[in-house]
Design a protein around this motif. Structure first.
Motif, PDB file in Angstrom:
ATOM      1  N   ASN A  80       0.880  -1.168   0.000  1.00  0.00           N
ATOM      2  CA  ASN A  80       0.000   0.000   0.000  1.00  0.00           C
ATOM      3  C   ASN A  80       0.915   1.214   0.000  1.00  0.00           C
ATOM      4  O   ASN A  80       1.743   1.361   0.901  1.00  0.00           O
ATOM      5  CB  ASN A  80      -0.928   0.033   1.207  1.00  0.00           C
ATOM      6  N   GLN A  81       0.779   2.084  -1.011  1.00  0.00           N
ATOM      7  CA  GLN A  81       1.697   3.209  -1.112  1.00  0.00           C
ATOM      8  C   GLN A  81       1.498   4.233   0.000  1.00  0.00           C
ATOM      9  O   GLN A  81       2.364   5.050   0.275  1.00  0.00           O
ATOM     10  CB  GLN A  81       1.533   3.899  -2.462  1.00  0.00           C
ATOM     11  N   LYS A  82       0.332   4.179   0.660  1.00  0.00           N
ATOM     12  CA  LYS A  82       0.063   5.098   1.764  1.00  0.00           C
ATOM     13  C   LYS A  82       0.714   4.539   3.029  1.00  0.00           C
ATOM     14  O   LYS A  82       0.541   3.366   3.362  1.00  0.00           O
ATOM     15  CB  LYS A  82      -1.441   5.246   1.960  1.00  0.00           C
ATOM     16  N   GLY A  83       1.478   5.358   3.725  1.00  0.00           N
ATOM     17  CA  GLY A  83       2.119   4.918   4.955  1.00  0.00           C
ATOM     18  C   GLY A  83       1.153   4.931   6.134  1.00  0.00           C
ATOM     19  O   GLY A  83       0.120   5.589   6.104  1.00  0.00           O
ATOM     20  N   GLY A  84       1.500   4.180   7.179  1.00  0.00           N
ATOM     21  CA  GLY A  84       0.720   4.197   8.403  1.00  0.00           C
ATOM     22  C   GLY A  84      -0.609   3.486   8.338  1.00  0.00           C
ATOM     23  O   GLY A  84      -1.529   3.806   9.091  1.00  0.00           O
ATOM     24  N   VAL A  85      -0.744   2.515   7.442  1.00  0.00           N
ATOM     25  CA  VAL A  85      -2.018   1.807   7.307  1.00  0.00           C
ATOM     26  C   VAL A  85      -1.986   0.426   7.968  1.00  0.00           C
ATOM     27  O   VAL A  85      -2.952  -0.330   7.883  1.00  0.00           O
ATOM     28  CB  VAL A  85      -2.416   1.647   5.819  1.00  0.00           C
ATOM     29  N   GLY A  86      -0.884   0.099   8.631  1.00  0.00           N
ATOM     30  CA  GLY A  86      -0.769  -1.210   9.265  1.00  0.00           C
ATOM     31  C   GLY A  86      -0.230  -2.272   8.336  1.00  0.00           C
ATOM     32  O   GLY A  86      -0.460  -3.465   8.534  1.00  0.00           O
ATOM     33  N   CYS A 201       6.456  -4.571   1.540  1.00  0.00           N
ATOM     34  CA  CYS A 201       6.944  -3.516   0.639  1.00  0.00           C
ATOM     35  C   CYS A 201       7.110  -2.178   1.360  1.00  0.00           C
ATOM     36  O   CYS A 201       6.452  -1.922   2.367  1.00  0.00           O
ATOM     37  CB  CYS A 201       5.968  -3.322  -0.516  1.00  0.00           C
ATOM     38  N   PRO A 202       7.939  -1.305   0.804  1.00  0.00           N
ATOM     39  CA  PRO A 202       8.013   0.067   1.320  1.00  0.00           C
ATOM     40  C   PRO A 202       6.737   0.822   0.936  1.00  0.00           C
ATOM     41  O   PRO A 202       6.031   0.419   0.004  1.00  0.00           O
ATOM     42  CB  PRO A 202       9.243   0.652   0.613  1.00  0.00           C
ATOM     43  N   PRO A 203       6.417   1.917   1.642  1.00  0.00           N
ATOM     44  CA  PRO A 203       5.208   2.695   1.313  1.00  0.00           C
ATOM     45  C   PRO A 203       5.417   3.589   0.093  1.00  0.00           C
ATOM     46  O   PRO A 203       5.399   4.822   0.183  1.00  0.00           O
ATOM     47  CB  PRO A 203       4.973   3.510   2.587  1.00  0.00           C
ATOM     48  N   SER A 204       5.690   2.976  -1.038  1.00  0.00           N
ATOM     49  CA  SER A 204       5.915   3.711  -2.288  1.00  0.00           C
ATOM     50  C   SER A 204       5.664   2.759  -3.443  1.00  0.00           C
ATOM     51  O   SER A 204       5.453   1.561  -3.238  1.00  0.00           O
ATOM     52  CB  SER A 204       7.358   4.238  -2.355  1.00  0.00           C
ATOM     53  N   LEU A 205       5.697   3.284  -4.647  1.00  0.00           N
ATOM     54  CA  LEU A 205       5.489   2.446  -5.835  1.00  0.00           C
ATOM     55  C   LEU A 205       6.744   2.422  -6.701  1.00  0.00           C
ATOM     56  O   LEU A 205       6.682   2.460  -7.919  1.00  0.00           O
ATOM     57  CB  LEU A 205       4.288   2.970  -6.632  1.00  0.00           C
ATOM     58  N   GLY A 206       7.899   2.329  -6.046  1.00  0.00           N
ATOM     59  CA  GLY A 206       9.174   2.328  -6.745  1.00  0.00           C
ATOM     60  C   GLY A 206       9.596   0.946  -7.198  1.00  0.00           C
ATOM     61  O   GLY A 206       8.813  -0.007  -7.239  1.00  0.00           O
ATOM     62  N   LEU A 207      10.886   0.829  -7.523  1.00  0.00           N
ATOM     63  CA  LEU A 207      11.433  -0.403  -8.085  1.00  0.00           C
ATOM     64  C   LEU A 207      11.409  -1.574  -7.100  1.00  0.00           C
ATOM     65  O   LEU A 207      11.261  -2.729  -7.505  1.00  0.00           O
ATOM     66  CB  LEU A 207      12.867  -0.139  -8.568  1.00  0.00           C
ATOM     67  N   LEU A 208      11.534  -1.281  -5.811  1.00  0.00           N
ATOM     68  CA  LEU A 208      11.467  -2.354  -4.811  1.00  0.00           C
ATOM     69  C   LEU A 208      10.072  -2.974  -4.783  1.00  0.00           C
ATOM     70  O   LEU A 208       9.918  -4.199  -4.736  1.00  0.00           O
ATOM     71  CB  LEU A 208      11.846  -1.823  -3.427  1.00  0.00           C
ATOM     72  N   GLU A 218       0.205 -13.053  -5.491  1.00  0.00           N
ATOM     73  CA  GLU A 218      -0.949 -12.401  -4.891  1.00  0.00           C
ATOM     74  C   GLU A 218      -0.538 -11.081  -4.247  1.00  0.00           C
ATOM     75  O   GLU A 218       0.592 -10.927  -3.803  1.00  0.00           O
ATOM     76  CB  GLU A 218      -1.582 -13.296  -3.821  1.00  0.00           C
ATOM     77  N   VAL A 219      -1.493 -10.159  -4.189  1.00  0.00           N
ATOM     78  CA  VAL A 219      -1.272  -8.905  -3.472  1.00  0.00           C
ATOM     79  C   VAL A 219      -2.252  -8.843  -2.309  1.00  0.00           C
ATOM     80  O   VAL A 219      -3.456  -9.084  -2.485  1.00  0.00           O
ATOM     81  CB  VAL A 219      -1.471  -7.675  -4.380  1.00  0.00           C
ATOM     82  N   LEU A 220      -1.734  -8.549  -1.123  1.00  0.00           N
ATOM     83  CA  LEU A 220      -2.551  -8.319   0.059  1.00  0.00           C
ATOM     84  C   LEU A 220      -2.480  -6.826   0.370  1.00  0.00           C
ATOM     85  O   LEU A 220      -1.393  -6.287   0.573  1.00  0.00           O
ATOM     86  CB  LEU A 220      -2.044  -9.148   1.247  1.00  0.00           C
ATOM     87  N   ILE A 221      -3.632  -6.152   0.389  1.00  0.00           N
ATOM     88  CA  ILE A 221      -3.669  -4.705   0.611  1.00  0.00           C
ATOM     89  C   ILE A 221      -4.321  -4.403   1.950  1.00  0.00           C
ATOM     90  O   ILE A 221      -5.529  -4.639   2.120  1.00  0.00           O
ATOM     91  CB  ILE A 221      -4.450  -3.981  -0.511  1.00  0.00           C
ATOM     92  N   PRO A 222      -3.565  -3.885   2.923  1.00  0.00           N
ATOM     93  CA  PRO A 222      -4.187  -3.415   4.166  1.00  0.00           C
ATOM     94  C   PRO A 222      -4.764  -2.014   3.942  1.00  0.00           C
ATOM     95  O   PRO A 222      -4.110  -1.160   3.338  1.00  0.00           O
ATOM     96  CB  PRO A 222      -3.019  -3.360   5.161  1.00  0.00           C
ATOM     97  N   ILE A 223      -5.989  -1.800   4.380  1.00  0.00           N
ATOM     98  CA  ILE A 223      -6.653  -0.496   4.241  1.00  0.00           C
ATOM     99  C   ILE A 223      -7.148  -0.057   5.609  1.00  0.00           C
ATOM    100  O   ILE A 223      -7.906  -0.792   6.258  1.00  0.00           O
ATOM    101  CB  ILE A 223      -7.835  -0.566   3.260  1.00  0.00           C
ATOM    102  N   GLN A 224      -6.735   1.114   6.062  1.00  0.00           N
ATOM    103  CA  GLN A 224      -7.186   1.595   7.363  1.00  0.00           C
ATOM    104  C   GLN A 224      -8.592   2.176   7.246  1.00  0.00           C
ATOM    105  O   GLN A 224      -8.980   2.737   6.219  1.00  0.00           O
ATOM    106  CB  GLN A 224      -6.233   2.645   7.927  1.00  0.00           C
ATOM    107  N   CYS A 225      -9.370   2.021   8.296  1.00  0.00           N
ATOM    108  CA  CYS A 225     -10.755   2.478   8.311  1.00  0.00           C
ATOM    109  C   CYS A 225     -10.819   3.953   8.704  1.00  0.00           C
ATOM    110  O   CYS A 225     -11.415   4.318   9.736  1.00  0.00           O
ATOM    111  CB  CYS A 225     -11.577   1.620   9.265  1.00  0.00           C
ATOM    112  N   SER A 234      -6.402   3.814  -6.058  1.00  0.00           N
ATOM    113  CA  SER A 234      -6.609   3.651  -7.500  1.00  0.00           C
ATOM    114  C   SER A 234      -5.273   3.600  -8.245  1.00  0.00           C
ATOM    115  O   SER A 234      -5.109   2.833  -9.197  1.00  0.00           O
ATOM    116  CB  SER A 234      -7.468   4.795  -8.050  1.00  0.00           C
ATOM    117  N   GLN A 235      -4.286   4.401  -7.781  1.00  0.00           N
ATOM    118  CA  GLN A 235      -2.968   4.376  -8.407  1.00  0.00           C
ATOM    119  C   GLN A 235      -2.275   3.037  -8.162  1.00  0.00           C
ATOM    120  O   GLN A 235      -1.622   2.482  -9.060  1.00  0.00           O
ATOM    121  CB  GLN A 235      -2.098   5.513  -7.869  1.00  0.00           C
ATOM    122  N   LEU A 236      -2.428   2.496  -6.943  1.00  0.00           N
ATOM    123  CA  LEU A 236      -1.862   1.183  -6.636  1.00  0.00           C
ATOM    124  C   LEU A 236      -2.468   0.116  -7.541  1.00  0.00           C
ATOM    125  O   LEU A 236      -1.748  -0.728  -8.093  1.00  0.00           O
ATOM    126  CB  LEU A 236      -2.112   0.840  -5.163  1.00  0.00           C
TER     127      LEU A 236
END
Length: 333
Positions: A80-86, A201-208, A218-225, A234-236
């Motif tokens: 998740n490119q957003k930081g602090g979402v767990g 992953c790091p909180p970004s959409l870079g090469l890593l 598979e991708v697991l996406i944590p989303i904070q409420c 949407s960008q992710l």
């Protein structure tokens, strides 16, 4: 009859739910899988929060039932490119829950901050064999992996500060987007033979992050409420589609986990409803509550499952891990 006896009342009639809608360390989440309240063996005591928490902790640390093995090895990229979402918190706690219930799990810390390595109690000072050396081809994945002190079934490839400059170094390398995939070959993992691989992953959409998506299925996406939960999602998803189209056709979003749920706010319910409406069964039934214990655990170099195994946060991650394991066992391929 004493005052205490009057408060306890008829102990031979069990109550179906504990008093009050919240727990000490977090609110009960909407859609969260809740267990029936347990009772101490002494009828003079009946249900108490302490007895209930102690019994939950005992069952977690000494499980009497193991999770089913997946039909095939599952490699999940936690992104998740957003930081602090767990994101990191979810990766390490899900991994620990699976490992404590009989499955072999490997966590690859691809975040230069090294928070997953810290939470799993793995050495990650500069100079330690790490994922950085794996990416540039100096050491194998198995040589960089260490056993976590949380469980003998839990392994971690740590991240050191050296990883901070890896994106620049990778730019000039051949097949730069597939460096991690090359390291994750079946032959390289034979010695560990994990059932699950979690790539944090790091909180970004870079090469890593691209390396992680190419390496995983598979991708697991944590989303904070919270209010900004869907910002950047949407960008992710667009980036995942790009990786699908050009680098890894088998990649898909398999799991969405709702985190930091606070039942005292209407906003949390609104975010939960919106996410479930858009993503359907991809969203786990279990919701992770906002919890002081979950936040404290990494400061002691532990996951919440070992730091406070009877807490609501610990039980929630255990339930989420059980859901993931059940899906893995049902997979046809």
């Amino acid at each position: 009859m004493t005052h205490n006896q009057a408060q306890i009342g008829a102990t031979d009639v069990p109550r179906e739910t504990p008093p009050g809608p919240t727990t000490q360390d977090g609110a009960v989440g909407a859609g969260e899988v809740l267990r029936p309240v347990t009772y101490s063996g002494n009828p003079e005591i009946g249900w108490t929060p302490i007895a209930d928490e102690a019994e939950r902790a005992t069952k977690l640390l000494h499980p009497d039932n193991m999770f089913p093995r997946p039909a095939r090895r599952r490699v999940l990229t936690v992104a998740n490119q957003k930081g602090g979402v767990g994101k990191t918190t979810s990766a390490v706690n899900l991994a620990a829950a699976l490992a404590m219930h009989g499955l072999k799990v490997l966590v690859i810390d691809l975040d230069p901050q090294g928070n997953a390595s810290t939470a799993l109690g793995v050495e990650h000072r500069s100079g330690t064999p790490s994922v950085y050396e794996v990416l540039i081809g100096e050491v194998s994945l198995v040589d960089a992996a260490s056993v976590s002190d949380q469980s003998d079934n839990l392994y971690c490839v740590p991240a050191t500060i050296d990883l901070a400059g890896a994106e620049i170094e990778l730019v000039s390398m051949v097949a730069r987007e597939a460096r991690l995939k090359e390291a994750l070959t079946t032959e390289a993992l034979d010695e560990i033979d994990p059932d699950y691989v979690f790539i944090d992953c790091p909180p970004s959409l870079g090469l890593l992050t691209v390396n992680a998506m190419v390496a995983g299925d598979e991708v697991l996406i944590p989303i904070q409420c919270e209010y900004y939960a869907l910002e950047g999602l949407s960008q992710l998803l667009r980036n995942i589609e790009l990786v699908q189209g050009h680098l890894n056709p088998s990649l898909y979003v398999s799991t969405i986990l709702l985190t930091m749920y606070d039942g005292r706010t209407k906003l949390a319910d609104q975010v939960t409803s919106e996410v479930r409406k858009h993503f359907g069964e991809t969203v786990l039934r279990t919701v992770i509550p906002r919890s002081v214990k979950v936040s404290e655990a990494p400061g002691y170099g532990q996951t919440v499952l070992t730091y406070d195994p009877g807490s609501r946060g610990s039980m929630s991650y255990l339930d989420a891990a059980r859901e993931i394991a059940e899906v893995g066992a049902r997979a046809d391929q």
